[in-house]
Design a protein around this motif. Structure first.
Motif, PDB file in Angstrom:
ATOM      1  N   ASP A 261       0.833  -1.196   0.000  1.00 42.05           N
ATOM      2  CA  ASP A 261       0.000   0.000   0.000  1.00 42.05           C
ATOM      3  C   ASP A 261       0.872   1.252   0.000  1.00 42.05           C
ATOM      4  OD1 ASP A 261       0.894   0.371   2.619  1.00 42.05           O
ATOM      5  OD2 ASP A 261      -0.912  -0.509   3.498  1.00 42.05           O
ATOM      6  N   ALA A 262       0.219   2.408  -0.135  1.00 39.06           N
ATOM      7  CA  ALA A 262       0.961   3.668  -0.257  1.00 39.06           C
ATOM      8  C   ALA A 262       1.772   3.965   0.995  1.00 39.06           C
ATOM      9  CB  ALA A 262      -0.001   4.818  -0.549  1.00 39.06           C
ATOM     10  N   ALA A 263       1.204   3.691   2.165  1.00 36.26           N
ATOM     11  CA  ALA A 263       1.922   3.964   3.414  1.00 36.26           C
ATOM     12  C   ALA A 263       3.189   3.129   3.514  1.00 36.26           C
ATOM     13  CB  ALA A 263       1.013   3.702   4.611  1.00 36.26           C
ATOM     14  N   SER A 264       3.101   1.877   3.123  1.00 38.13           N
ATOM     15  CA  SER A 264       4.279   1.010   3.173  1.00 38.13           C
ATOM     16  C   SER A 264       5.322   1.440   2.151  1.00 38.13           C
ATOM     17  CB  SER A 264       3.872  -0.447   2.923  1.00 38.13           C
ATOM     18  OG  SER A 264       3.005  -0.910   3.943  1.00 38.13           O
ATOM     19  N   ALA A 265       4.856   1.876   0.977  1.00 44.44           N
ATOM     20  CA  ALA A 265       5.799   2.369  -0.036  1.00 44.44           C
ATOM     21  C   ALA A 265       6.535   3.605   0.474  1.00 44.44           C
ATOM     22  CB  ALA A 265       5.051   2.692  -1.333  1.00 44.44           C
ATOM     23  N   LEU A 266       5.820   4.507   1.136  1.00 42.50           N
ATOM     24  CA  LEU A 266       6.451   5.701   1.682  1.00 42.50           C
ATOM     25  C   LEU A 266       7.431   5.347   2.794  1.00 42.50           C
ATOM     26  CD1 LEU A 266       3.401   8.131   1.854  1.00 42.50           C
ATOM     27  CD2 LEU A 266       5.386   8.353   0.352  1.00 42.50           C
ATOM     28  N   SER A 267       7.098   4.331   3.579  1.00 42.25           N
ATOM     29  CA  SER A 267       7.937   3.988   4.722  1.00 42.25           C
ATOM     30  C   SER A 267       9.288   3.420   4.318  1.00 42.25           C
ATOM     31  CB  SER A 267       7.212   2.982   5.624  1.00 42.25           C
ATOM     32  OG  SER A 267       7.129   1.709   5.013  1.00 42.25           O
ATOM     33  N   THR A 268       9.456   3.048   3.043  1.00 44.09           N
ATOM     34  CA  THR A 268      10.776   2.590   2.599  1.00 44.09           C
ATOM     35  C   THR A 268      11.782   3.726   2.586  1.00 44.09           C
ATOM     36  OG1 THR A 268      10.339   2.995   0.248  1.00 44.09           O
ATOM     37  CG2 THR A 268       9.707   0.836   1.128  1.00 44.09           C
ATOM     38  N   GLU A 269      11.298   4.973   2.574  1.00 43.33           N
ATOM     39  CA  GLU A 269      12.176   6.153   2.554  1.00 43.33           C
ATOM     40  C   GLU A 269      13.192   6.085   1.419  1.00 43.33           C
ATOM     41  OE1 GLU A 269      11.813   8.847   4.074  1.00 43.33           O
ATOM     42  OE2 GLU A 269      10.315   8.333   5.578  1.00 43.33           O
ATOM     43  N   ALA A 270      12.713   5.639   0.250  1.00 45.93           N
ATOM     44  CA  ALA A 270      13.533   5.563  -0.969  1.00 45.93           C
ATOM     45  C   ALA A 270      14.660   4.552  -0.852  1.00 45.93           C
ATOM     46  CB  ALA A 270      14.085   6.931  -1.362  1.00 45.93           C
ATOM     47  N   GLY A 271      14.509   3.584   0.046  1.00 46.61           N
ATOM     48  CA  GLY A 271      15.521   2.538   0.170  1.00 46.61           C
ATOM     49  C   GLY A 271      15.512   1.604  -1.029  1.00 46.61           C
TER      50      GLY A 271
END
Length: 441
Positions: A261-271
């Motif tokens: 989901d979008a929240a999980s994608a954001l939580s990668t912090e561009a890793g």
């Protein structure tokens, strides 16, 4: 070389590109664009080797070089292998450029869209394979093309084969496929946006050159290269980039569905995630040899995918989106043992709690916990499945724990990869794919 056009595409515009790749580009071409050596805040890069500036023409993993198509042969603008259209997405991605491609080191969204449309309209094409190896590129045009790829899935199956990079804008496109197959050394992610500003004021002062900007409109000359970047302008640009990052994550979520989901994608912090860690984090569906996976895709009956989203190979997709941490270069798999017997994990039923789960729900949760523990073992993180079930730990909590452990082991937040050296020798993977296709005819 059109230095002015290159500078316009690089500076003062949002880019979805891996930072290491952007720095490598600036180190090599920056002096040609600006006419002098350039410096990077907080970074000490070695001088560029002129030999690295030449990118070799590359053939698709699964078929002939796309360069020979559309040049008077009358054939389609993509390689076709066993009824599958192979669309190459390689090198730096740019908005426009018609048929510029691998020999230039660039691939245009315009060209990809044209190939995609042609494949959808061709009744002889049963499916579409995206052959991806890109560090990303321009924001402009990327999201529109992503929408078109996602829509194409409703007409014909689309799979993305990553060997070996789908970063930033490359991942925007990969995430819209039905499935993402990643090689063992493949790297995906970098869900973020970057912009670069060139400050030429010091160089102009040294040369005794004064540039006077006459503008109408207070923000007309914001981020111009002849003055240092004001903090207010920097803050505004940073805000715009954050808005684009939100759009990036939402677009990925549209393509990945309940896998990320979008929240999980954001939580990668561009890793950046490699191999099984990418699957564990929900960014990919399967780790496999791309050629073998492509053969399975090509052998599937018309209009079907050869494997479900719970692929039978090295690792299965996740139903619950994890909360991934930035992971780069995870440890090699050290344990490939099968998950423990689920029945041995399920504790005896208890009537103490009125909200107790049903026996079926308990067994399903225990099975998911066992799966997470088996996946963790392959990534070198040992978790006692029986103890986790006994303590009532939820699968999503275990996933977050594993990713946090992997993050602490990582020495870097990204990856650095050099461009491959030019070689006249054909890749053994390409040779194997051609041989397989020829034998099946």
């Amino acid at each position: 070389m059109r230095h002015i056009q290159i500078a316009q595409r690089v500076f003062n515009t949002p880019l979805m590109v891996d930072p290491a790749k952007a720095l490598a580009f600036l180190a090599g071409l920056g002096p040609r664009i600006t006419g002098r050596e350039i410096s990077f805040e907080g970074l000490d890069l070695p001088p560029a080797d002129p030999a690295d500036a030449t990118l070799p023409a590359r053939a698709s993993l699964f078929g002939d070089d796309l360069a020979r198509h559309g040049t008077g042969t009358g054939g389609p603008p993509y390689a076709v292998v066993e009824g599958i259209a192979v669309i190459a997405i390689t090198g730096t991605l740019v908005h426009r450029g018609a048929w510029i491609g691998q020999s230039s080191g660039l691939t245009s969204y315009e060209g990809i869209a044209a190939q995609l449309q042609a494949a959808l309209e061709d009744p002889a094409i049963r499916g579409i394979a995206l052959d991806i190896d890109s560090f990303g590129g321009e924001v402009a045009g990327a999201f529109d093309l992503a929408d078109r790829i996602r829509a194409a899935r409703q007409v014909k199956p689309v799979q993305a084969f990553v060997a070996d990079h789908a970063l930033s804008a490359g991942y925007v496109l990969a995430s819209q496929a039905d499935r993402i197959i990643l090689s063992r050394t493949g790297a995906i992610g970098s869900i973020g946006v970057v912009a670069m500003h060139s400050d030429m004021s010091g160089a102009l002062d040294q040369k005794g050159i004064a540039v006077t900007l006459i503008n109408a409109g207070a923000r007309k000359v914001d981020a111009n290269p002849y003055q240092p970047l004001p903090e207010t302008v920097r803050a505004r640009i940073a805000g715009e980039l954050e808005e684009l990052r939100q759009l990036f994550a939402e677009t990925v979520a549209e393509g990945r569905g309940n896998r990320l989901d979008a929240a999980s994608a954001l939580s990668t912090e561009a890793g950046v995630f490699r191999g099984e860690a990418a699957v564990f984090a929900g960014l990919a569906d399967e780790v496999a040899d791309p050629v073998t996976a492509f053969r399975a895709f090509a052998a599937a009956p018309h209009g079907t995918n050869p494997t479900s989203r719970k692929g039978p190979l090295m690792i299965t997709s996740l139903t619950d989106a994890p909360n991934p941490a930035s992971v780069a270069n995870p440890p090699e798999a050290t344990n490939t043992s099968a998950p423990p017997n689920v029945a041995s994990l399920v504790p005896p039923p208890s009537a103490e709690s009125p909200d107790a789960l049903s026996p079926e729900a308990i067994r399903a949760e225990a099975a998911e916990v066992a799966q997470v523990c088996a996946q963790a073992a392959r990534l070198g993180v040992q978790i006692d499945a029986a103890d986790a079930v006994a303590r009532g730990l939820k699968p999503e909590a275990l996933r977050a724990k594993v990713l946090a452990e992997l993050a602490t082991r990582s020495d870097t937040a990204g990856i650095v990869a050099a461009a491959p050296a030019a070689s006249a020798k054909e890749s053994p993977i390409i040779a194997a794919a051609r041989k397989s296709a020829a034998a099946s005819r």
